[in-house]
Design an enzyme around this catalytic site. Structure first.
Site, PDB file in Angstrom:
ATOM      1  N   ARG A 152     165.968  55.394  53.487  1.00 17.13           N
ATOM      2  CA  ARG A 152     166.948  56.265  54.175  1.00 17.13           C
ATOM      3  C   ARG A 152     166.716  57.750  53.888  1.00 17.13           C
ATOM      4  NH1 ARG A 152     170.795  52.135  53.021  1.00 17.13           N
ATOM      5  NH2 ARG A 152     170.940  50.806  54.848  1.00 17.13           N
ATOM      6  N   LYS A 181     160.511  69.051  62.964  1.00 17.09           N
ATOM      7  CA  LYS A 181     160.373  68.033  64.016  1.00 17.09           C
ATOM      8  C   LYS A 181     159.329  67.025  63.563  1.00 17.09           C
ATOM      9  CE  LYS A 181     161.443  70.402  68.333  1.00 17.09           C
ATOM     10  NZ  LYS A 181     160.879  70.798  69.632  1.00 17.09           N
ATOM     11  N   GLU A 211     149.213  78.551  70.082  1.00 13.12           N
ATOM     12  CA  GLU A 211     150.599  78.579  69.594  1.00 13.12           C
ATOM     13  C   GLU A 211     150.907  79.941  68.957  1.00 13.12           C
ATOM     14  OE1 GLU A 211     152.417  76.023  70.404  1.00 13.12           O
ATOM     15  OE2 GLU A 211     151.251  74.167  70.284  1.00 13.12           O
ATOM     16  N   LYS A 247     158.620  81.610  63.823  1.00 11.83           N
ATOM     17  CA  LYS A 247     159.131  80.254  64.017  1.00 11.83           C
ATOM     18  C   LYS A 247     160.256  79.962  63.028  1.00 11.83           C
ATOM     19  CE  LYS A 247     158.353  75.522  65.023  1.00 11.83           C
ATOM     20  NZ  LYS A 247     157.486  74.383  65.202  1.00 11.83           N
ATOM     21  N   GLU A 279     167.412  72.771  68.544  1.00 13.51           N
ATOM     22  CA  GLU A 279     166.942  73.141  69.873  1.00 13.51           C
ATOM     23  C   GLU A 279     168.040  73.112  70.933  1.00 13.51           C
ATOM     24  OE1 GLU A 279     162.766  72.118  70.610  1.00 13.51           O
ATOM     25  OE2 GLU A 279     163.334  71.732  72.687  1.00 13.51           O
ATOM     26  N   ARG A 283     165.404  77.876  70.422  1.00 15.17           N
ATOM     27  CA  ARG A 283     164.213  77.116  70.001  1.00 15.17           C
ATOM     28  C   ARG A 283     163.475  76.525  71.205  1.00 15.17           C
ATOM     29  NH1 ARG A 283     163.476  72.849  64.919  1.00 15.17           N
ATOM     30  NH2 ARG A 283     161.243  72.571  65.251  1.00 15.17           N
ATOM     31  N   ASN A 322     158.760  76.159  73.722  1.00 10.68           N
ATOM     32  CA  ASN A 322     158.025  75.221  74.578  1.00 10.68           C
ATOM     33  C   ASN A 322     157.314  75.913  75.743  1.00 10.68           C
ATOM     34  OD1 ASN A 322     158.736  72.784  73.190  1.00 10.68           O
ATOM     35  ND2 ASN A 322     160.805  73.090  73.953  1.00 10.68           N
ATOM     36  N   HIS A 352     154.411  74.300  77.555  1.00  5.40           N
ATOM     37  CA  HIS A 352     154.329  72.902  77.121  1.00  5.40           C
ATOM     38  C   HIS A 352     154.660  71.898  78.225  1.00  5.40           C
ATOM     39  CE1 HIS A 352     153.742  74.591  73.199  1.00  5.40           C
ATOM     40  NE2 HIS A 352     153.649  73.396  72.644  1.00  5.40           N
ATOM     41  N   HIS A 395     151.925  69.390  78.826  1.00  7.95           N
ATOM     42  CA  HIS A 395     152.052  67.936  78.639  1.00  7.95           C
ATOM     43  C   HIS A 395     151.552  67.179  79.866  1.00  7.95           C
ATOM     44  CE1 HIS A 395     155.291  68.532  75.333  1.00  7.95           C
ATOM     45  NE2 HIS A 395     154.080  68.489  74.835  1.00  7.95           N
ATOM     46  N   HIS A 400     145.796  69.519  72.386  1.00 10.85           N
ATOM     47  CA  HIS A 400     147.155  69.963  72.707  1.00 10.85           C
ATOM     48  C   HIS A 400     147.189  71.488  72.946  1.00 10.85           C
ATOM     49  CE1 HIS A 400     151.494  70.467  72.504  1.00 10.85           C
ATOM     50  NE2 HIS A 400     151.323  71.349  71.539  1.00 10.85           N
TER      51      HIS A 400
HETATM   52  N1  NAD Z   1     156.276  68.721  64.828  1.00 12.18           N
HETATM   53  C1  NAD Z   1     156.052  69.772  65.578  1.00 12.18           C
HETATM   54  O1  NAD Z   1     156.873  70.688  65.643  1.00 12.18           O
HETATM   55  C2  NAD Z   1     154.762  69.869  66.319  1.00 12.18           C
HETATM   56  C3  NAD Z   1     154.415  71.068  66.949  1.00 12.18           C
HETATM   57  C4  NAD Z   1     153.176  71.149  67.572  1.00 12.18           C
HETATM   58  C5  NAD Z   1     152.313  70.053  67.571  1.00 12.18           C
HETATM   59  N2  NAD Z   1     152.704  68.907  66.968  1.00 12.18           N
HETATM   60  C6  NAD Z   1     151.809  67.748  66.929  1.00 12.18           C
HETATM   61  O2  NAD Z   1     150.673  68.108  66.160  1.00 12.18           O
HETATM   62  C7  NAD Z   1     149.567  67.308  66.540  1.00 12.18           C
HETATM   63  C8  NAD Z   1     148.339  68.154  66.665  1.00 12.18           C
HETATM   64  O3  NAD Z   1     148.088  68.744  65.427  1.00 12.18           O
HETATM   65  P1  NAD Z   1     146.646  69.337  65.056  1.00 12.18           P
HETATM   66  O4  NAD Z   1     146.181  70.211  66.154  1.00 12.18           O
HETATM   67  O5  NAD Z   1     146.757  69.876  63.698  1.00 12.18           O
HETATM   68  O6  NAD Z   1     145.717  68.057  65.149  1.00 12.18           O
HETATM   69  P2  NAD Z   1     145.188  66.995  64.080  1.00 12.18           P
HETATM   70  O7  NAD Z   1     146.166  66.715  63.036  1.00 12.18           O
HETATM   71  O8  NAD Z   1     144.682  65.863  64.908  1.00 12.18           O
HETATM   72  O9  NAD Z   1     143.937  67.753  63.440  1.00 12.18           O
HETATM   73  C9  NAD Z   1     142.873  68.162  64.254  1.00 12.18           C
HETATM   74  C10 NAD Z   1     141.524  67.728  63.673  1.00 12.18           C
HETATM   75  O10 NAD Z   1     141.237  68.501  62.512  1.00 12.18           O
HETATM   76  C11 NAD Z   1     140.822  67.660  61.444  1.00 12.18           C
HETATM   77  N3  NAD Z   1     141.148  68.412  60.235  1.00 12.18           N
HETATM   78  C12 NAD Z   1     142.364  68.627  59.678  1.00 12.18           C
HETATM   79  N4  NAD Z   1     142.261  69.543  58.698  1.00 12.18           N
HETATM   80  C13 NAD Z   1     140.967  69.907  58.628  1.00 12.18           C
HETATM   81  C14 NAD Z   1     140.249  70.843  57.841  1.00 12.18           C
HETATM   82  N5  NAD Z   1     140.866  71.653  56.978  1.00 12.18           N
HETATM   83  N6  NAD Z   1     138.916  70.944  58.039  1.00 12.18           N
HETATM   84  C15 NAD Z   1     138.289  70.203  58.965  1.00 12.18           C
HETATM   85  N7  NAD Z   1     138.914  69.320  59.760  1.00 12.18           N
HETATM   86  C16 NAD Z   1     140.239  69.180  59.596  1.00 12.18           C
HETATM   87  C17 NAD Z   1     141.525  66.368  61.690  1.00 12.18           C
HETATM   88  O11 NAD Z   1     140.847  65.290  61.095  1.00 12.18           O
HETATM   89  C18 NAD Z   1     141.474  66.290  63.213  1.00 12.18           C
HETATM   90  O12 NAD Z   1     140.239  65.759  63.627  1.00 12.18           O
HETATM   91  C19 NAD Z   1     149.971  66.627  67.830  1.00 12.18           C
HETATM   92  O13 NAD Z   1     150.257  65.272  67.570  1.00 12.18           O
HETATM   93  C20 NAD Z   1     151.253  67.345  68.254  1.00 12.18           C
HETATM   94  O14 NAD Z   1     152.143  66.513  68.960  1.00 12.18           O
HETATM   95  C21 NAD Z   1     153.891  68.799  66.339  1.00 12.18           C
HETATM   96 ZN    ZN Z   2     152.628  72.891  70.881  1.00 11.94          ZN
END
Ligand code: NAD
Ligand code: ZN
Length: 389
Positions: A123, A145, A187, A229, A239, A243, A247, A250, A254, A269
């Site tokens: 929990r 999030k 971003e 942020k 949001e 907030r 987006n 986005h 998407h 993304h």
């Molecule tokens: N929670 C939120 O507010 C929020 C906001 C934006 C995006 N997201 C989510 O985030 C995700 C995308 O995140 P991302 O772009 O970080 O992608 P990711 O986590 O897939 O990382 C991208 C790539 O980088 C590699 N990697 C990570 N750190 C590394 C490093 N230091 N050196 C070399 N390689 C490395 C990973 O293995 C992967 O192949 C999506 O699922 C999206 O929905 C969430």
């Molecule tokens: Zn985003």
């Protein structure tokens, strides 16, 4: 480079974000005060762990902390029910207790999965974000999030669960793929377009440096984005208002991601967000909200950075400056993979909508975004047809 502290002011759930080169080597000093016993579970992305795991583990172990490391596979597929189940079962076997801490070590994928696991296991247990991609440092690790994906779409199963601490070490970005730098940069400049015109001027002027090297310009851009942020989240955690402006790009983005079934080898993304921002600017111009010359400036910037800024397979990327990173081309032999009706359908399922109406984040000016409620669906479809042709 210096290490700076930014606070997310959420009353009893407030937390600090440490950002700068070398934060990781002092991770234990920052995490130790949060521990009730010297045991910690780390959910780590395989690449983040391969390149930078030693630094984190040795910092913790040198302080006598027992670590349990769960490595997850790189890629969006890790945000699934099956990896959620796997991670939960391993943590329970490890004997995780309510007063323990879980660390997310990786990009947005690991951060979103870990946050969700932390929020529901026993929990709710506390967690620490150690974001290792540009995107996760400036965006996903801040704000609470969390989510995994469902068959019906991305991020549909999740909760708001704030971390206790965020450690963003800019040195770890050195091992990141160029495309992931580009994805994170979307971003960053998004923040300027939504709220801070002078910051947009700054990133426009310094784009080559921010994209190309781990120097003071990149550090400043990261800090400014995190601070912006943090401020927005402190004002509107759930949001209900401001907030939602984050987006920008986005809803269109998407629809792009959905068209390739969220295959991040085709569209990351952030790349989809960059193109989505160009589309939002063009749509803002179309309905008379944004002056044409402002739209042109945004479009030119996105194109010059090397992003695909239009969906048309014939346009692809523009005349980017020589110094810019190589563009990422998504055109598949001149055949469009985009279908306007399908894109509209995805857009109508967006989480920002209510009562079946499509709401869009659009621009009145550079640094001035607004929510355009109840978009004219017929006109939007016409726009998408033009965009895809
Ligand atoms: N929670 C939120 O507010 C929020 C906001 C934006 C995006 N997201 C989510 O985030 C995700 C995308 O995140 P991302 O772009 O970080 O992608 P990711 O986590 O897939 O990382 C991208 C790539 O980088 C590699 N990697 C990570 N750190 C590394 C490093 N230091 N050196 C070399 N390689 C490395 C990973 O293995 C992967 O192949 C999506 O699922 C999206 O929905 C969430
Ligand atoms: Zn985003």
């Amino acid at each position: 480079m210096s290490i700076n502290k930014i606070n997310v002011d959420l009353a009893e759930r407030q937390y600090d974000i440490f950002v700068g080169g070398g934060v990781l080597s002092s991770a234990a000093e920052k995490i130790l005060p949060l521990l009730k016993r010297k045991r910690i579970a780390i959910i780590a992305d395989e690449n983040a762990y391969k390149f930078h795991g030693d630094s984190l583990i040795s910092s913790l172990e040198s302080h006598g902390v027992e670590t349990k490391i769960i490595i997850t596979k790189s890629g969006e597929a890790t945000k699934s029910f099956s990896s959620f189940e796997h991670v939960v079962e391993v943590l329970l076997e490890f004997g995780i207790e309510r007063s323990d801490i879980i660390i997310a070590f990786g990009g947005g994928v690991v951060g979103d999965l870990t946050g969700f696991v932390a929020g529901v296991i026993n929990r709710g247990v506390d967690f620490v974000q150690i974001p290792t991609t540009l995107l996760s440092q400036v965006d996903s690790s801040v704000g609470g999030k969390t989510a995994i994906n469902a068959r019906a779409g991305k991020n549909l199963v999740g909760i708001f669960w704030q971390p206790k601490l965020v450690l963003a070490d800019t040195n770890v970005l050195d091992t990141l793929d160029k495309r992931d730098i580009m994805a994170g940069f979307a971003e960053i400049f998004k923040i300027g377009l939504i709220l801070y015109p002078q910051f947009f001027d700054y990133v426009e002027e310094n784009a080559i440096k921010i994209l190309g090297e781990n120097g003071p310009e990149r550090q400043y851009a990261i800090e400014k984005s995190i601070a912006a942020k943090a401020k927005v989240v402190a004002e509107d955690e759930r949001e209900a208002g401001v907030r939602a402006l984050l987006n920008l790009g986005h809803t269109f983005g998407h629809a792009i991601e959905a068209a390739v079934e969220y295959d991040e080898t085709i569209w990351r993304h952030g790349e989809a967000v960059a193109c989505g921002i160009a589309m939002a600017a063009r749509y803002s111009k179309r309905i008379g909200a944004l002056a044409p010359e402002k739209c042109d400036r945004i479009e030119k910037f996105i194109r010059d950075c090397g992003y695909q800024y239009k969906l048309s397979p014939r346009t692809g990327c523009g005349d980017y400056a020589d110094e810019m990173p190589q563009p990422v081309r998504h055109d598949t032999a001149g055949i469009s993979i985009f279908n306007p009706q399908a894109m509209l359908k995805v857009m109508s399922h967006d989480k920002k909508n209510s009562g079946g109406k499509i709401n869009l984040v659009l621009l009145k000016d550079i640094g001035n975004a607004y929510i355009h409620k109840n978009a004219d669906v017929a006109d939007l479809l016409e726009f998408l047809k033009e965009e895809c042709s």
